[in-house]
Design a protein around this motif. Sequence first.
Motif, short mmCIF file in Angstrom:
data_model
loop_
_atom_site.label_atom_id
_atom_site.label_comp_id
_atom_site.label_asym_id
_atom_site.label_seq_id
_atom_site.Cartn_x
_atom_site.Cartn_y
_atom_site.Cartn_z
N GLY A 1 0.82 -1.21 0.00
CA GLY A 1 0.00 0.00 0.00
C GLY A 1 0.85 1.27 0.00
O GLY A 1 0.51 2.26 -0.64
N TRP A 2 1.97 1.22 0.73
CA TRP A 2 2.90 2.36 0.71
C TRP A 2 3.37 2.62 -0.71
O TRP A 2 3.41 3.74 -1.17
N TYR A 3 3.79 1.53 -1.36
CA TYR A 3 4.36 1.70 -2.70
C TYR A 3 3.29 2.10 -3.72
O TYR A 3 3.53 2.92 -4.60
N ALA A 4 2.10 1.50 -3.57
CA ALA A 4 1.03 1.82 -4.52
C ALA A 4 0.56 3.26 -4.34
O ALA A 4 -0.15 3.81 -5.17
N HIS A 5 0.97 3.89 -3.26
CA HIS A 5 0.65 5.30 -3.01
C HIS A 5 1.50 6.22 -3.89
O HIS A 5 1.18 7.38 -4.08
N CYS A 6 2.58 5.67 -4.41
CA CYS A 6 3.60 6.52 -5.03
C CYS A 6 3.58 6.44 -6.56
O CYS A 6 3.95 5.42 -7.14
N PRO A 7 3.19 7.53 -7.23
CA PRO A 7 3.20 7.54 -8.69
C PRO A 7 4.62 7.31 -9.22
O PRO A 7 5.59 7.75 -8.60
N GLY A 8 4.72 6.63 -10.33
CA GLY A 8 6.02 6.35 -10.91
C GLY A 8 6.43 4.90 -10.68
O GLY A 8 7.27 4.38 -11.40
N LEU A 9 5.84 4.27 -9.66
CA LEU A 9 6.07 2.85 -9.43
C LEU A 9 4.90 2.06 -10.00
O LEU A 9 3.79 2.57 -10.11
N LYS A 10 5.14 0.81 -10.34
CA LYS A 10 4.06 -0.14 -10.57
C LYS A 10 4.14 -1.15 -9.43
O LYS A 10 5.24 -1.47 -8.97
N VAL A 11 3.00 -1.62 -8.97
CA VAL A 11 2.98 -2.50 -7.81
C VAL A 11 2.06 -3.68 -8.09
O VAL A 11 0.89 -3.49 -8.42
N ASP B 1 5.10 4.05 -20.39
CA ASP B 1 4.19 3.35 -21.29
C ASP B 1 2.71 3.52 -20.94
O ASP B 1 1.86 2.85 -21.49
N MET B 2 2.42 4.36 -19.98
CA MET B 2 1.00 4.58 -19.65
C MET B 2 0.87 5.91 -18.91
O MET B 2 1.85 6.46 -18.41
N GLU B 3 -0.36 6.40 -18.87
CA GLU B 3 -0.59 7.63 -18.13
C GLU B 3 -1.09 7.28 -16.73
O GLU B 3 -1.73 6.25 -16.53
N PRO B 4 -0.79 8.13 -15.78
CA PRO B 4 -1.34 7.87 -14.44
C PRO B 4 -2.83 8.22 -14.44
O PRO B 4 -3.34 8.79 -15.41
N GLU B 5 -3.50 7.86 -13.37
CA GLU B 5 -4.90 8.27 -13.25
C GLU B 5 -4.98 9.78 -13.22
O GLU B 5 -4.09 10.44 -12.69
N LYS B 6 -6.05 10.30 -13.78
CA LYS B 6 -6.15 11.76 -13.89
C LYS B 6 -7.17 12.34 -12.91
O LYS B 6 -8.09 11.65 -12.49
N GLY B 7 -7.01 13.60 -12.66
CA GLY B 7 -7.99 14.34 -11.87
C GLY B 7 -7.70 14.34 -10.38
O GLY B 7 -6.93 13.52 -9.89
N PRO C 1 -0.78 -0.19 -11.97
CA PRO C 1 -2.13 0.35 -12.19
C PRO C 1 -3.21 -0.57 -11.64
O PRO C 1 -3.03 -1.78 -11.58
N LEU C 2 -4.34 0.04 -11.27
CA LEU C 2 -5.45 -0.68 -10.66
C LEU C 2 -6.59 -0.80 -11.68
O LEU C 2 -6.99 0.20 -12.28
N ASP C 3 -7.09 -2.01 -11.82
CA ASP C 3 -8.20 -2.25 -12.75
C ASP C 3 -9.50 -2.09 -11.98
O ASP C 3 -10.05 -3.05 -11.47
N THR C 4 -9.98 -0.87 -11.89
CA THR C 4 -11.22 -0.66 -11.13
C THR C 4 -12.41 -1.24 -11.90
O THR C 4 -13.39 -1.66 -11.28
N PRO D 1 4.94 25.21 -19.42
CA PRO D 1 4.29 23.98 -19.88
C PRO D 1 2.76 24.13 -19.87
O PRO D 1 2.21 24.90 -19.07
N GLU D 2 2.11 23.38 -20.73
CA GLU D 2 0.64 23.32 -20.74
C GLU D 2 0.19 22.44 -19.56
O GLU D 2 0.86 21.45 -19.25
N PRO D 3 -0.95 22.78 -18.95
CA PRO D 3 -1.40 21.98 -17.78
C PRO D 3 -1.45 20.48 -18.04
O PRO D 3 -1.09 19.69 -17.17
N HIS D 4 -1.88 20.06 -19.24
CA HIS D 4 -2.02 18.62 -19.47
C HIS D 4 -0.67 17.89 -19.44
O HIS D 4 -0.63 16.67 -19.26
N GLU D 5 0.43 18.64 -19.60
CA GLU D 5 1.74 17.99 -19.60
C GLU D 5 2.11 17.42 -18.23
O GLU D 5 3.07 16.66 -18.10
N VAL D 6 1.34 17.78 -17.23
CA VAL D 6 1.64 17.29 -15.87
C VAL D 6 1.61 15.76 -15.82
O VAL D 6 2.29 15.15 -14.99
N TYR D 7 0.86 15.15 -16.72
CA TYR D 7 0.73 13.68 -16.68
C TYR D 7 1.79 12.95 -17.50
O TYR D 7 1.92 11.74 -17.40
#
Lengths: 330, 314
Positions: free
Chosen positions: A141-151, B307-313, A247-250, B295-301
């Motif tokens: 859960g700690w790691y899944a909190h952190c963007p940039g990692l995959k868990v 290989d993928m985008e993070p969840e947004k919002g 990533p989480l498959d909601t 930078p444009e705001p959308h570049e934050v992601y």
Amino acid sequence: MPTQELSYRDALRMALVEEIDRDQNVFVMGEDIGRYQGTFRVTEGLFQKYNVEQNDWRIIDTPIVEPGFTGIAIGAAMTGLRPVVEMMTMSFSILALDQIINHAAKIHYMTGGQSTVPMVIRGPGGAAKQLSAQHSHSLEGWYAHCPGLKVVAPATPQDAYSMFKQAVRDDNPVIFTENPGLYTIKGEVTTGPDVLQPFGKAQVLREGKDLSLVAYSRMVHVCLEVADRLAEVGISAEVVDVRSLLPLDTETIYQSVRKTNRAIVVYEDWKSGGFGAEIASRISEDCFDDLDAPVGRVGGLNVPMPYSRVLELECIPNADDVMAAVRKLG
Amino acid sequence: MIRRFEDKCNIAYRQGLVGGYMHVYIGMEATAVGWNAALKPGWDYVITAYRDHAQPLIMGSDPVKVMAEIMGRSGGYSFGKGGSMHIYDIENCFFGGWGIVGGHTPLGAGLAFAAKYRKEDRVTICYLGDGASNAGVFFESLNMAALWDLPVIFIIENNEFAMGTRLEYHAADTQLYKRGEPFGIKSERLDGMDVLQVKADAERIVNWVRENQKPYLVEVMNYRFAGHGAADNDRQLYRTKEEEDENTKRDPIARLEKYLTENNLMTAEKMEAINVEIEERVEAIYEEAVNSPHPEPHEVYAHVYSDMEPEKGH
């Protein structure tokens, strides 16, 4: 494609060997993984095979310094090598948090995409048997909190195999957590050079219509046991194996909840603030109209893991705890 | 060039064009210039901490992209997502640009590890400050560098201050070059202000490391003329004006100018012409950088994952 019965541990080792053989950039480093063959024997025989017989420096015994060797792996990964770092237990990865969170997870972003960190950090996470307070953490859960990692937290030998191969080929840092209680479980495993399980896909391991049990790692097996017990009393429970936290498959989770209208999330981590809380919160937020009851949660007790086997078993959620939560749903 | 560039960065900071933390290399230029002169461009690796503007400038990076990054603009090396402390130019073998004191030292060992793993003859230079030389992870890195014979040169830039704490208040042994000795790493204390001497030492040591495939540790004595960071406005809390004035006499650039003049290697006119040219160049770099869009705001992601985008919002 060939299928064979393998333990979770052997499936992991087979995947590891195949990836080392496939790509010269893949190497393994960690404490006691070479000459001693790994505390949990995941790397059994590999030092002999590569370092001795092939005279190839692929299995690297490190000093007991998690920050240092994790940092070395990160630096190597920035040049395109693909290190697999074993944490003797995930609890020790706490020492390397600065390297993992401040460095590995941020590098692709801070470099504006100039660099990637194709590394896997794997090891046993969660309680084994009486390893007490400093060796029993569930940190996913700690790691899944952190963007940039995959868990990821695979529950079956098949996923141990195919998700591990996926992890090695991923260009991002992957935390691959293996509950020590899973190493000896057996299952049919389809093997092959490109048997990969992409991340971000949950799976329904058992279909049902009255209730969704949502879990990952070893708790999936607890849920399957609960589903058996519920079937005996005429309740049809669906078991969703989340297997990838980030990533989480909601969507797969939500589909199940929309069908059953009831959900309980089960996780071994401390109940308060654990990743199960995140899943429960999302179900409540996004499936509110589909729910006939509040989302239930069963987590580990909010205490340090005690040594006494009696007390330890008290802490780890079991089928009785989940059954109690089912009854509470009404 | 570095001096003028950093002066301009300071001005940009005061103008509010640079935010956050910014650490300039003023006074320490001879170290990076001299050491870099000994490296194979585009082959040898360099990594440093957050005082990181000078190395890329020397290593052939685009100075506009460096300054644009410092200003957080989309024309920067990391499209404005790194900032002053996180400059990277991987193509030119400059690996940053790190904000956790000591935290990058194992990464430096890791770069050298990769060279050894691939049987390449690259040398890695890993700069760190006197403050970072106390970090546990640095000692771990020294141990593994020696254990595995990694071709890395750790350069402790001893500018006498760990942020605002003077050397003798943060290090039990102020002879920092001795940090390598317990690990059997060849270690020396060297001057960092005389660029010609630095270059000669650097060539000797880089060649030795390339040839012998072993680590090396150097303590370089230099001095930070500026504060720790641009936000450090209280230098008198940790050093006196007199001390600063005294050290200004060690200025590596004035020293080189004096050397060139005394040995009739360059006329005063030529030197002046170079100064004017550099100032014009830095002005042009500044103009181009400051005109780079935010930078444009959308570049934050972008670039959270490859290989993928993070969840947004929110």
